[in-house]
Design a protein around this motif. Structure first.
Motif, mmCIF file in Angstrom:
data_model
loop_
_atom_site.group_PDB
_atom_site.id
_atom_site.type_symbol
_atom_site.label_atom_id
_atom_site.label_comp_id
_atom_site.label_asym_id
_atom_site.label_seq_id
_atom_site.Cartn_x
_atom_site.Cartn_y
_atom_site.Cartn_z
ATOM 1 N N SER A 224 15.450 6.220 -6.133
ATOM 2 C CA SER A 224 15.566 7.674 -5.993
ATOM 3 C C SER A 224 15.959 8.011 -4.559
ATOM 4 C CB SER A 224 14.234 8.354 -6.326
ATOM 5 O OG SER A 224 14.256 9.720 -5.968
ATOM 6 N N LEU A 225 16.842 8.994 -4.433
ATOM 7 C CA LEU A 225 17.249 9.437 -3.103
ATOM 8 C C LEU A 225 16.298 10.484 -2.522
ATOM 9 C CD1 LEU A 225 21.090 9.801 -3.656
ATOM 10 C CD2 LEU A 225 19.945 8.074 -2.277
ATOM 11 N N ASP A 226 15.314 10.916 -3.301
ATOM 12 C CA ASP A 226 14.451 12.013 -2.875
ATOM 13 C C ASP A 226 13.705 11.699 -1.585
ATOM 14 O OD1 ASP A 226 15.252 13.502 -5.015
ATOM 15 O OD2 ASP A 226 13.479 13.083 -6.239
ATOM 16 N N GLU B 203 0.831 -1.202 0.000
ATOM 17 C CA GLU B 203 0.000 0.000 0.000
ATOM 18 C C GLU B 203 0.863 1.248 0.000
ATOM 19 O OE1 GLU B 203 -3.529 2.428 0.264
ATOM 20 O OE2 GLU B 203 -3.033 0.434 -0.534
ATOM 21 N N VAL B 204 1.976 1.212 0.734
ATOM 22 C CA VAL B 204 2.909 2.337 0.727
ATOM 23 C C VAL B 204 3.458 2.561 -0.679
ATOM 24 C CG1 VAL B 204 5.243 3.022 1.448
ATOM 25 C CG2 VAL B 204 3.568 2.305 3.152
ATOM 26 N N ALA B 205 3.875 1.476 -1.346
ATOM 27 C CA ALA B 205 4.396 1.601 -2.705
ATOM 28 C C ALA B 205 3.338 2.176 -3.643
ATOM 29 C CB ALA B 205 4.875 0.239 -3.205
ATOM 30 N N ARG B 206 2.087 1.730 -3.488
ATOM 31 C CA ARG B 206 1.006 2.225 -4.347
ATOM 32 C C ARG B 206 0.774 3.716 -4.127
ATOM 33 N NH1 ARG B 206 -3.852 3.843 -4.465
ATOM 34 N NH2 ARG B 206 -4.162 3.689 -2.201
ATOM 35 N N ARG B 207 0.753 4.126 -2.868
ATOM 36 C CA ARG B 207 0.498 5.536 -2.556
ATOM 37 C C ARG B 207 1.631 6.431 -3.056
ATOM 38 N NH1 ARG B 207 -3.483 6.913 1.127
ATOM 39 N NH2 ARG B 207 -4.724 5.158 1.909
ATOM 40 N N ILE B 208 2.872 5.983 -2.878
ATOM 41 C CA ILE B 208 3.996 6.781 -3.376
ATOM 42 C C ILE B 208 3.943 6.860 -4.896
ATOM 43 C CG2 ILE B 208 6.497 6.889 -3.604
ATOM 44 C CD1 ILE B 208 6.702 5.652 -0.832
ATOM 45 N N GLY B 209 3.633 5.724 -5.534
ATOM 46 C CA GLY B 209 3.529 5.697 -6.987
ATOM 47 C C GLY B 209 2.455 6.620 -7.517
ATOM 48 N N ALA B 210 1.417 6.854 -6.707
ATOM 49 C CA ALA B 210 0.331 7.754 -7.101
ATOM 50 C C ALA B 210 0.647 9.215 -6.775
ATOM 51 C CB ALA B 210 -0.960 7.338 -6.403
ATOM 52 N N GLY B 211 1.847 9.467 -6.255
ATOM 53 C CA GLY B 211 2.267 10.833 -5.981
ATOM 54 C C GLY B 211 1.957 11.336 -4.595
ATOM 55 N N ALA C 15 8.502 3.844 3.149
ATOM 56 C CA ALA C 15 8.109 5.234 2.914
ATOM 57 C C ALA C 15 9.326 6.130 2.740
ATOM 58 C CB ALA C 15 7.245 5.737 4.070
ATOM 59 N N HIS C 16 10.449 5.767 3.357
ATOM 60 C CA HIS C 16 11.676 6.551 3.228
ATOM 61 C C HIS C 16 12.547 6.091 2.056
ATOM 62 C CE1 HIS C 16 11.087 8.891 6.845
ATOM 63 N NE2 HIS C 16 10.788 7.790 7.506
ATOM 64 N N ALA C 17 12.503 4.799 1.758
ATOM 65 C CA ALA C 17 13.355 4.273 0.684
ATOM 66 C C ALA C 17 12.702 4.405 -0.685
ATOM 67 C CB ALA C 17 13.695 2.817 0.956
ATOM 68 N N GLY C 18 11.386 4.257 -0.737
ATOM 69 C CA GLY C 18 10.663 4.375 -1.997
ATOM 70 C C GLY C 18 10.563 3.065 -2.748
ATOM 71 N N PRO C 19 9.606 2.991 -3.709
ATOM 72 C CA PRO C 19 9.444 1.783 -4.520
ATOM 73 C C PRO C 19 10.735 1.418 -5.244
ATOM 74 C CG PRO C 19 7.596 3.274 -4.834
ATOM 75 C CD PRO C 19 8.630 4.036 -4.054
#
Length: 287
Positions: free
Chosen positions: A165-167, A51-59, A268-272
């Motif tokens: 991404s390091l962002d 779910e975290v990956a999905r939410r990050i992917g959705a911006g 959430a910190h590392a990203g997909p």
């Protein structure tokens, strides 16, 4: 009827312990939080890594939070109710999270002695420390021994990882802006690690394939220097890549490799696309 275990081990959800492993070891796992706006979810309970990956992917912009002291205090009180006479509470690096401080605060209010261990690390490097500590507790050792064992295993560990991404790390304050800019400006795949409890840029590699090869090589070199290595591979949204890395490490080291998603908070910190390997010395410790 067997006597209750006198020392109980508590850890947090960033240990990435599979549920069965935590249950079998008798470890209580206190969840950290993932936040978005006014919404808040306990990881592993109300929000998953997918779910975290999905939410990050959705911006969506996600942040995280340590457990409130009340949640840790509840775990300590449950241990006391189950017959424990002391708790060893082992948590992710205090340089990355306030969880250690929350545990210390809760420990002052607990009805039994609580020893808090700052593992100085994350993921299964923390998980291995917690499970080895729990084995000592099950063997009847006192809280000082159990806490020392947790610190010993954590101190032997190395955790290395790749991100797309390091962002996310930069925005969350887990990586310095100059290090993040360096990785981005050169268009490289950064190899990151946990050193002295903090995330550092270890190496810059030009391609994902080369970065993955360096990840495996570095983890394998560390494991080959250990007497009985514990090895785990984590990922966020790339299970096939994680399985490939685990198989390569298994073939090279001849040990079983734990494979699990990275926790929702760490994700959430590392990203997909994040891929990590944690290695720790399990040794021939006699419980």
């Amino acid at each position: 009827m067997s006597e209750p275990i006198a020392v109980r081990v508590v850890t947090d959800s960033t240990a990435c312990l599979p549920d069965a492993a935590a249950r079998d070891a008798g470890i209580a796992v206190v969840p950290l939080r993932v936040l978005a706006g006014d919404d808040e979810w306990r990881e592993g309970v109300e929000i998953s890594p997918d779910e975290v990956a999905r939410r990050i992917g959705a911006g969506e912009r996600l942040t995280t939070s340590q457990p409130p002291p009340a949640a840790l205090l509840a775990a300590y009180r449950e241990a006391a109710a189950a017959g424990a006479r002391a708790v060893v509470s082992v948590h992710l690096s205090g340089a990355l999270s306030g969880t250690v401080g929350a545990a210390e605060h809760a420990g002052h209010r607990a009805m039994l002695p609580v020893r808090v261990v700052d593992s100085g690390t994350v993921a299964m490097a923390l998980g291995f420390a917690a499970t080895e500590a729990a084995a000592c507790a099950a063997a009847g050792h006192d809280a000082a021994h159990v806490a020392a064992r947790a610190a010993e295993v954590a101190g032997s560990s190395e955790t290395v990882f790749l991100v797309d991404s390091l962002d996310h790390l930069r925005r969350g304050g887990r990586l310095s802006a100059p290090a993040a800019a360096l990785g981005t400006a050169l268009g490289v795949r950064p190899l990151l690690g946990v050193r002295d409890g903090r995330i550092e840029l270890l190496q810059r590699v030009r391609t994902r394939a080369a970065a993955t090869a360096r990840l495996v090589e570095r983890a394998a070199r560390h494991a080959e220097g250990l007497e009985r290595p514990g090895v785990a591979v984590h990922h966020l949204g790339v299970p096939d890549r994680a399985d490939e890395v685990a198989e390569e490490l298994h073939e090279r080291l001849g040990v079983d490799v734990v494979v699990s998603p990275v926790s929702a908070v760490l994700g959430a910190h590392a990203g997909p696309g994040a891929l990590a390997v944690a290695v720790a010395e399990l040794g021939t410790h006699r419980h």
